[in-house]
Design a protein around this motif. Structure first.
Motif, PDB file in Angstrom:
ATOM      1  N   LYS A 193      -2.854 106.472   8.713  1.00 52.93           N
ATOM      2  CA  LYS A 193      -2.662 105.587   7.568  1.00 52.93           C
ATOM      3  C   LYS A 193      -1.209 105.653   7.114  1.00 52.93           C
ATOM      4  CE  LYS A 193      -7.419 105.456   5.905  1.00 52.93           C
ATOM      5  NZ  LYS A 193      -8.421 106.040   5.003  1.00 52.93           N
ATOM      6  N   ASN A 194      -0.762 104.634   6.383  1.00 51.12           N
ATOM      7  CA  ASN A 194       0.656 104.587   6.006  1.00 51.12           C
ATOM      8  C   ASN A 194       0.954 105.424   4.762  1.00 51.12           C
ATOM      9  OD1 ASN A 194      -0.185 103.028   3.836  1.00 51.12           O
ATOM     10  ND2 ASN A 194       0.315 101.088   4.830  1.00 51.12           N
ATOM     11  N   GLU A 195       2.236 105.539   4.430  1.00 49.09           N
ATOM     12  CA  GLU A 195       2.646 106.381   3.299  1.00 49.09           C
ATOM     13  C   GLU A 195       2.085 105.851   1.978  1.00 49.09           C
ATOM     14  OE1 GLU A 195       4.203 109.469   3.240  1.00 49.09           O
ATOM     15  OE2 GLU A 195       3.571 109.201   5.328  1.00 49.09           O
ATOM     16  N   ALA A 196       1.928 104.520   1.876  1.00 48.79           N
ATOM     17  CA  ALA A 196       1.381 103.937   0.641  1.00 48.79           C
ATOM     18  C   ALA A 196       0.006 104.540   0.341  1.00 48.79           C
ATOM     19  CB  ALA A 196       1.285 102.418   0.768  1.00 48.79           C
ATOM     20  N   TRP A 197      -0.802 104.712   1.377  1.00 46.70           N
ATOM     21  CA  TRP A 197      -2.127 105.326   1.202  1.00 46.70           C
ATOM     22  C   TRP A 197      -1.999 106.752   0.681  1.00 46.70           C
ATOM     23  CZ3 TRP A 197      -7.207 104.244   1.067  1.00 46.70           C
ATOM     24  CH2 TRP A 197      -8.112 105.309   1.194  1.00 46.70           C
ATOM     25  N   TRP A 198      -1.148 107.524   1.302  1.00 50.18           N
ATOM     26  CA  TRP A 198      -1.075 108.951   0.973  1.00 50.18           C
ATOM     27  C   TRP A 198      -0.407 109.200  -0.369  1.00 50.18           C
ATOM     28  CZ3 TRP A 198      -4.530 111.667   3.047  1.00 50.18           C
ATOM     29  CH2 TRP A 198      -5.010 111.345   4.324  1.00 50.18           C
ATOM     30  N   ASN A 199       0.335 108.199  -0.841  1.00 45.56           N
ATOM     31  CA  ASN A 199       0.949 108.323  -2.166  1.00 45.56           C
ATOM     32  C   ASN A 199      -0.009 107.942  -3.292  1.00 45.56           C
ATOM     33  OD1 ASN A 199       3.395 109.337  -1.317  1.00 45.56           O
ATOM     34  ND2 ASN A 199       4.251 107.297  -0.954  1.00 45.56           N
ATOM     35  N   LEU A 200      -1.167 107.394  -2.961  1.00 45.22           N
ATOM     36  CA  LEU A 200      -2.150 107.050  -3.996  1.00 45.22           C
ATOM     37  C   LEU A 200      -2.792 108.316  -4.557  1.00 45.22           C
ATOM     38  CD1 LEU A 200      -3.973 104.036  -2.277  1.00 45.22           C
ATOM     39  CD2 LEU A 200      -2.348 103.929  -4.182  1.00 45.22           C
ATOM     40  N   ALA A 201      -3.216 108.237  -5.811  1.00 53.27           N
ATOM     41  CA  ALA A 201      -3.958 109.350  -6.425  1.00 53.27           C
ATOM     42  C   ALA A 201      -5.386 109.360  -5.870  1.00 53.27           C
ATOM     43  CB  ALA A 201      -3.955 109.194  -7.939  1.00 53.27           C
ATOM     44  N   GLN A 202      -6.116 110.442  -6.153  1.00 54.05           N
ATOM     45  CA  GLN A 202      -7.472 110.598  -5.607  1.00 54.05           C
ATOM     46  C   GLN A 202      -8.395 109.446  -6.027  1.00 54.05           C
ATOM     47  OE1 GLN A 202      -8.714 112.810  -3.414  1.00 54.05           O
ATOM     48  NE2 GLN A 202     -10.829 112.108  -3.587  1.00 54.05           N
ATOM     49  N   ASP A 203      -8.347 109.054  -7.303  1.00 57.53           N
ATOM     50  CA  ASP A 203      -9.261 108.009  -7.772  1.00 57.53           C
ATOM     51  C   ASP A 203      -8.918 106.649  -7.163  1.00 57.53           C
ATOM     52  OD1 ASP A 203      -6.893 108.084  -9.315  1.00 57.53           O
ATOM     53  OD2 ASP A 203      -7.837 106.995 -10.962  1.00 57.53           O
ATOM     54  N   GLU A 204      -7.625 106.409  -6.918  1.00 60.99           N
ATOM     55  CA  GLU A 204      -7.233 105.142  -6.288  1.00 60.99           C
ATOM     56  C   GLU A 204      -7.721 105.075  -4.841  1.00 60.99           C
ATOM     57  OE1 GLU A 204      -3.016 103.909  -8.075  1.00 60.99           O
ATOM     58  OE2 GLU A 204      -3.002 105.948  -7.279  1.00 60.99           O
ATOM     59  N   ARG A 205      -7.584 106.202  -4.123  1.00 61.21           N
ATOM     60  CA  ARG A 205      -8.065 106.217  -2.741  1.00 61.21           C
ATOM     61  C   ARG A 205      -9.581 106.080  -2.686  1.00 61.21           C
ATOM     62  NH1 ARG A 205      -6.938 111.129  -1.313  1.00 61.21           N
ATOM     63  NH2 ARG A 205      -5.373 111.671  -2.856  1.00 61.21           N
ATOM     64  N   ARG A 206     -10.288 106.760  -3.578  1.00 60.14           N
ATOM     65  CA  ARG A 206     -11.743 106.663  -3.616  1.00 60.14           C
ATOM     66  C   ARG A 206     -12.196 105.215  -3.872  1.00 60.14           C
ATOM     67  NH1 ARG A 206     -17.322 108.141  -3.034  1.00 60.14           N
ATOM     68  NH2 ARG A 206     -18.279 106.631  -4.387  1.00 60.14           N
ATOM     69  N   LYS A 207     -11.514 104.538  -4.812  1.00 59.64           N
ATOM     70  CA  LYS A 207     -11.895 103.155  -5.139  1.00 59.64           C
ATOM     71  C   LYS A 207     -11.768 102.249  -3.921  1.00 59.64           C
ATOM     72  CE  LYS A 207     -10.844 103.088  -9.971  1.00 59.64           C
ATOM     73  NZ  LYS A 207      -9.591 103.202 -10.724  1.00 59.64           N
ATOM     74  N   ILE A 208     -10.675 102.400  -3.196  1.00 60.45           N
ATOM     75  CA  ILE A 208     -10.472 101.560  -2.009  1.00 60.45           C
ATOM     76  C   ILE A 208     -11.467 101.950  -0.919  1.00 60.45           C
ATOM     77  CG2 ILE A 208      -8.844 100.995  -0.162  1.00 60.45           C
ATOM     78  CD1 ILE A 208      -6.619 101.534  -2.327  1.00 60.45           C
ATOM     79  N   PHE A 209     -11.655 103.241  -0.744  1.00 63.38           N
ATOM     80  CA  PHE A 209     -12.492 103.782   0.328  1.00 63.38           C
ATOM     81  C   PHE A 209     -13.956 103.356   0.186  1.00 63.38           C
ATOM     82  CE2 PHE A 209     -15.167 107.267   1.960  1.00 63.38           C
ATOM     83  CZ  PHE A 209     -14.618 107.520   3.206  1.00 63.38           C
ATOM     84  N   GLU A 210     -14.486 103.505  -1.032  1.00 61.77           N
ATOM     85  CA  GLU A 210     -15.922 103.250  -1.182  1.00 61.77           C
ATOM     86  C   GLU A 210     -16.238 102.044  -2.057  1.00 61.77           C
ATOM     87  OE1 GLU A 210     -17.983 104.512   0.736  1.00 61.77           O
ATOM     88  OE2 GLU A 210     -19.772 103.591  -0.106  1.00 61.77           O
ATOM     89  N   ASN A 211     -15.683 101.963  -3.267  1.00 62.86           N
ATOM     90  CA  ASN A 211     -16.041 100.855  -4.162  1.00 62.86           C
ATOM     91  C   ASN A 211     -15.695  99.510  -3.514  1.00 62.86           C
ATOM     92  OD1 ASN A 211     -15.853 103.294  -5.520  1.00 62.86           O
ATOM     93  ND2 ASN A 211     -15.409 102.362  -7.492  1.00 62.86           N
ATOM     94  N   LYS A 212     -14.511  99.423  -2.868  1.00 58.83           N
ATOM     95  CA  LYS A 212     -14.106  98.147  -2.269  1.00 58.83           C
ATOM     96  C   LYS A 212     -14.462  98.036  -0.797  1.00 58.83           C
ATOM     97  CE  LYS A 212     -10.312  97.274  -5.458  1.00 58.83           C
ATOM     98  NZ  LYS A 212      -8.855  97.075  -5.599  1.00 58.83           N
ATOM     99  N   SER A 213     -14.387  99.143  -0.063  1.00 58.68           N
ATOM    100  CA  SER A 213     -14.535  99.058   1.396  1.00 58.68           C
ATOM    101  C   SER A 213     -15.884  99.574   1.888  1.00 58.68           C
ATOM    102  CB  SER A 213     -13.402  99.829   2.076  1.00 58.68           C
ATOM    103  OG  SER A 213     -12.141  99.344   1.659  1.00 58.68           O
ATOM    104  N   HIS A 214     -16.650 100.221   1.002  1.00 58.10           N
ATOM    105  CA  HIS A 214     -18.008 100.671   1.347  1.00 58.10           C
ATOM    106  C   HIS A 214     -18.060 101.482   2.640  1.00 58.10           C
ATOM    107  CE1 HIS A 214     -18.923  97.843  -1.796  1.00 58.10           C
ATOM    108  NE2 HIS A 214     -18.356  96.875  -1.107  1.00 58.10           N
ATOM    109  N   HIS A 215     -17.084 102.349   2.794  1.00 63.30           N
ATOM    110  CA  HIS A 215     -16.974 103.132   4.027  1.00 63.30           C
ATOM    111  C   HIS A 215     -18.231 103.989   4.252  1.00 63.30           C
ATOM    112  CE1 HIS A 215     -13.969 105.263   6.854  1.00 63.30           C
ATOM    113  NE2 HIS A 215     -15.151 105.746   7.109  1.00 63.30           N
ATOM    114  N   ILE A 216     -18.663 104.692   3.203  1.00 63.43           N
ATOM    115  CA  ILE A 216     -19.838 105.567   3.356  1.00 63.43           C
ATOM    116  C   ILE A 216     -21.109 104.735   3.519  1.00 63.43           C
ATOM    117  CG2 ILE A 216     -21.256 107.338   2.212  1.00 63.43           C
ATOM    118  CD1 ILE A 216     -18.599 108.277   0.818  1.00 63.43           C
ATOM    119  N   GLN A 217     -21.265 103.707   2.684  1.00 65.23           N
ATOM    120  CA  GLN A 217     -22.464 102.850   2.776  1.00 65.23           C
ATOM    121  C   GLN A 217     -22.593 102.222   4.154  1.00 65.23           C
ATOM    122  OE1 GLN A 217     -25.106 102.583   0.880  1.00 65.23           O
ATOM    123  NE2 GLN A 217     -24.138 104.114  -0.417  1.00 65.23           N
TER     124      GLN A 217
END
Lengths: 182, 182
Positions: free
Chosen positions: A92-116
């Motif tokens: 993943k790019n630096e923009a991803w790794w510079n995000l805070a934990q809650d921002e990454r979680r929101k993209i990962f699951e709330n928006k992208s439904h990775h776990i679901q």
């Protein structure tokens, strides 16, 4: 102490035959015919053509209920019928790794439904995540999938669904390696 | 590729003189007189008396607003007036690592106020977190603190506050090493 770290070695020998290697985005890696997976000693090696190290760690995004669902339904590796496998290293790019934990979680699951999305294909598609960013590898993660040939279409659906997410916009390098067990 | 991994080496030479080593809980480590911090090559070494490897990684719990506050106020290491330092290696128990992300976050911040407490002592107490669990070390984290002698009392307050939290009930090993710059 390092029994949770593995070397994924592409070369001319191994228990898995590589049937396809496709560069989805970013730099390719060298073509290889076979893959072997061995316990790592954390020292860099040049065995065979390439080696990517990955380690098993704690969950980084799954919440309590999701973790319990995953544990209840997921399958272990090594089922005899699972003669198909995929190894998908991504960075993943630096923009991803510079995000805070809650921002990454929101993209990962709330928006992208990775776990679901992953849950939908369990237990047919067994998967295991290995981390490699923190140990200086060129990739951040390796995901290893195992499935029976009759679930090949389901696997293609799963991969396509994930690649179509907001999370995947942060992926700057991805290799898709498909394998069959010998 | 591994310029984010460091060796903390206790022995008979180094830029920091160890003035006190106290085992807070769990097994002690060998007494040493000096500490040096060098870039690591990820290979295990037996240089001097002991070596603990730690790596710099992305934030695991801080949310957007917290991360921005931390970035705005925190101090870098190496300020000339900061002649005092502390190295605190800790290991948390399996119960901690088996928790899901949201359960760990709740204990870490909602109940234990780890970030809020750290913020209170910024910028006087500079701190840097190194991860070591994933690379097979005996500890999970090293925290390195630097401060001027006049902030020694503030530092004791900070350490006491953290040790008094619910989060710290999961700490099964902790060594408290105090140092002065030579």
């Amino acid at each position: 102490m390092t029994d949770h770290i593995f070397d994924f070695i592409g070369g001319n020998a191994g228990e898995w035959k590589i049937v396809k290697m496709e560069t989805v985005i970013g730099d390719p890696i060298q073509d290889a015919s076979y893959l072997k997976i061995v316990n790592s000693n954390l020292q860099k090696t040049n065995e065979d053509l390439w080696t990517i190290k990955g380690l098993v760690s704690n969950v980084r995004y799954a919440e309590k209920e999701e973790k319990e669902k995953l544990l209840a339904i997921q399958a272990g590796l090594g089922r005899p019928a699972d003669t198909c496998a995929a190894l998908i290293p991504i960075r993943k790019n630096e923009a991803w790794w510079n995000l805070a934990q809650d921002e990454r979680r929101k993209i990962f699951e709330n928006k992208s439904h990775h776990i679901q999305t992953g849950l939908k294909y369990l237990p047919a598609i067994a998967r295991k995540l290995y981390h490699c960013r923190d140990i200086g590898e060129a990739f951040d993660f390796l995901t290893w999938f195992e499935y029976a040939p009759e679930h090949s279409n389901a696997f293609e659906e799963l991969v396509a669904a994930l690649r179509n997410t907001e999370e995947w916009k942060y992926v700057q390098r991805e290799i898709d390696i498909r394998l069959v067990r010998l």
